[in-house]
Design an enzyme around this catalytic site. Sequence first.
Site, PDB file in Angstrom:
ATOM      1  N   ASP A 121      -3.265   3.622   4.246  1.00  0.00           N
ATOM      2  CA  ASP A 121      -2.982   2.193   4.407  1.00  0.00           C
ATOM      3  C   ASP A 121      -3.994   1.334   3.653  1.00  0.00           C
ATOM      4  OD1 ASP A 121      -4.384   3.484   6.736  1.00  0.00           O
ATOM      5  OD2 ASP A 121      -4.961   1.415   7.100  1.00  0.00           O
ATOM      6  N   ARG A 168       0.834  -1.211   0.000  1.00  0.00           N
ATOM      7  CA  ARG A 168       0.000   0.000   0.000  1.00  0.00           C
ATOM      8  C   ARG A 168       0.858   1.247   0.000  1.00  0.00           C
ATOM      9  NH1 ARG A 168      -3.574  -2.644   4.241  1.00  0.00           N
ATOM     10  NH2 ARG A 168      -2.700  -4.695   3.986  1.00  0.00           N
TER      11      ARG A 168
HETATM   12  P1  AMP Z   1      -8.956  -1.068   8.482  1.00  0.00           P
HETATM   13  O1  AMP Z   1      -9.744   0.118   8.954  1.00  0.00           O
HETATM   14  O2  AMP Z   1      -9.752  -2.321   8.329  1.00  0.00           O
HETATM   15  O3  AMP Z   1      -8.134  -0.780   7.290  1.00  0.00           O
HETATM   16  O4  AMP Z   1      -7.940  -1.411   9.681  1.00  0.00           O
HETATM   17  C1  AMP Z   1      -7.015  -0.488  10.166  1.00  0.00           C
HETATM   18  C2  AMP Z   1      -5.999  -1.204  11.047  1.00  0.00           C
HETATM   19  O5  AMP Z   1      -6.650  -1.797  12.182  1.00  0.00           O
HETATM   20  C3  AMP Z   1      -5.245  -2.306  10.346  1.00  0.00           C
HETATM   21  O6  AMP Z   1      -3.915  -2.269  10.774  1.00  0.00           O
HETATM   22  C4  AMP Z   1      -5.949  -3.554  10.825  1.00  0.00           C
HETATM   23  O7  AMP Z   1      -5.112  -4.680  10.787  1.00  0.00           O
HETATM   24  C5  AMP Z   1      -6.335  -3.180  12.244  1.00  0.00           C
HETATM   25  N1  AMP Z   1      -7.504  -3.916  12.750  1.00  0.00           N
HETATM   26  C6  AMP Z   1      -8.785  -3.766  12.361  1.00  0.00           C
HETATM   27  N2  AMP Z   1      -9.593  -4.603  13.046  1.00  0.00           N
HETATM   28  C7  AMP Z   1      -8.803  -5.311  13.874  1.00  0.00           C
HETATM   29  C8  AMP Z   1      -9.026  -6.349  14.853  1.00  0.00           C
HETATM   30  N3  AMP Z   1     -10.239  -6.811  15.095  1.00  0.00           N
HETATM   31  N4  AMP Z   1      -7.962  -6.828  15.508  1.00  0.00           N
HETATM   32  C9  AMP Z   1      -6.730  -6.375  15.276  1.00  0.00           C
HETATM   33  N5  AMP Z   1      -6.446  -5.409  14.391  1.00  0.00           N
HETATM   34  C10 AMP Z   1      -7.469  -4.877  13.690  1.00  0.00           C
HETATM   35 MG    MG Z   2      -6.971  -1.722   6.042  1.00  0.00          MG
END
Ligand code: AMP
Ligand code: MG
Length: 464
Positions: free
Chosen positions: A239, A171
Amino acid sequence: MTFSFDTTYKNLDPSLYSRVTPKSIADPEIVVRNDGLCADLGLDPAELNATILAGQDLLEDPIAQAYAGHQYGNFTALGDGRAMILGEHVRDGDRYDIQLKGSGRTPYSGRGDGNATVSSMLREYLYSYAMQNLHIKTSRSLAVLETDEAIRRRRTEPGAILVRVMNSHIRYGTFQYVASRAADELQRFTDYVIDRHYPQLTATDRPYLDFFDAVMQSSIEMVVDWLRVGFVHGVMNTDNMSIDGETFDYGPCAFMNYYDEETVFSSIDKHGRYAFGNQRPILRWNLERLAEALQPLCTRTALTYDELESELDEFDDRFDAQYYTMMRKKLGITSDDEKALVDEFLEWLRKSNTDYTNTFLELETPGTFDDPAFATTEFEQLREKLAAVGLDEELMQEANPRYIPRNYLVEEALDEYLETGTLSTFERLLNVLENPYISKETASQFQQPPPREFDTEYTTYCNT
Ligand code: AMP
Ligand code: MG
């Protein structure tokens, strides 16, 4: 055949990833599997059993990738907190990351539980399936597996793992991570990415400048495609921006029904940062962050920051060119001009707030939908002007989907699964979205927008 792994990411500096093990799952069950995608990847569905797909029978050590990113404008160190790459599958010289999402905690999980719910993984499966068939570059979903856990979110529901396939999960934020935490690796890493995604640039005089140019182009093409079909990604943090122009991370995304550039569905996007009509300026903002991450290359190579900035200065013209080409196709205009007429149409659309998808179908075949806005003299006159220079049927049918995943039907399908364990609405949706450019007589219900209040109140969520 099962996966044929050759994971080149592991040859990079160890600070860029961590070796991880998926959580152990007693009895994973396949909820859906995309056999068409199996075929594209040269995989035999019969060999891809639940144990393999859930990462319980490993061919090699999985990795979680480190990355950073601007989340709602704030720079944060991140990484795969609930995802793991099983390996890079190679088929006919093409390379694909096979990633599990919801497979447990990693060194980057922070306070997160590493889990995912079955409704959110089915949601991602459906949206990525729709986007692929809408001819938009996207991550693809190989399968959703249900686990025996109870995951607590807004409601408690079964856990799930999504098996996600992308050209890579690299990314903009991976570059931000390398630039801020492993700057000595930046040139080597950039060479790796160029070699993997833009190999035609390895032999140019200015590979790093050309690389930035190519990322800008593929991202513009991706976002213009979103604008073509009314897609609101919902969380365009750096990201979540693929270096290869693949749409991914279907979290709080949704398709807009009634045309309104301020459309936002995400529960946390209070100020409309990632609203439908803001996706263009946000893409530019994200590209500026990528340029900053590449800046250290300027002291080591022949690249200068002025050159990166003059690339960025081209953004508006390049985006406009791509956008108007797309809009002309939607309106069936075969020539390269008519910008004023396209603008007049957009002005009408803003004012009339009609269903975005159906408006183009109505232009193609008047009388299809009974929105009063389509019965006005203004619309009729606009259509006549368009007919004089456009409304070319073939162009329009390629650019304008007959079906999009309507929010309310997606929710209905997911609720049905949670309440009854059946996928009948889900499968009917997949069926219609398999060929979204082809009308099906039996599918008119899938063309209905929801009541206006539904869209106004509809909310989607992150990290579910
Ligand atoms: P996202 O908004 O889905 O792009 O996630 C943003 C960040 O939060 C990324 O680094 C994900 O890996 C982390 N993340 C989202 N949900 C979880 C979860 N349930 N447990 C651990 N990390 C999470
Ligand atoms: Mg993500």
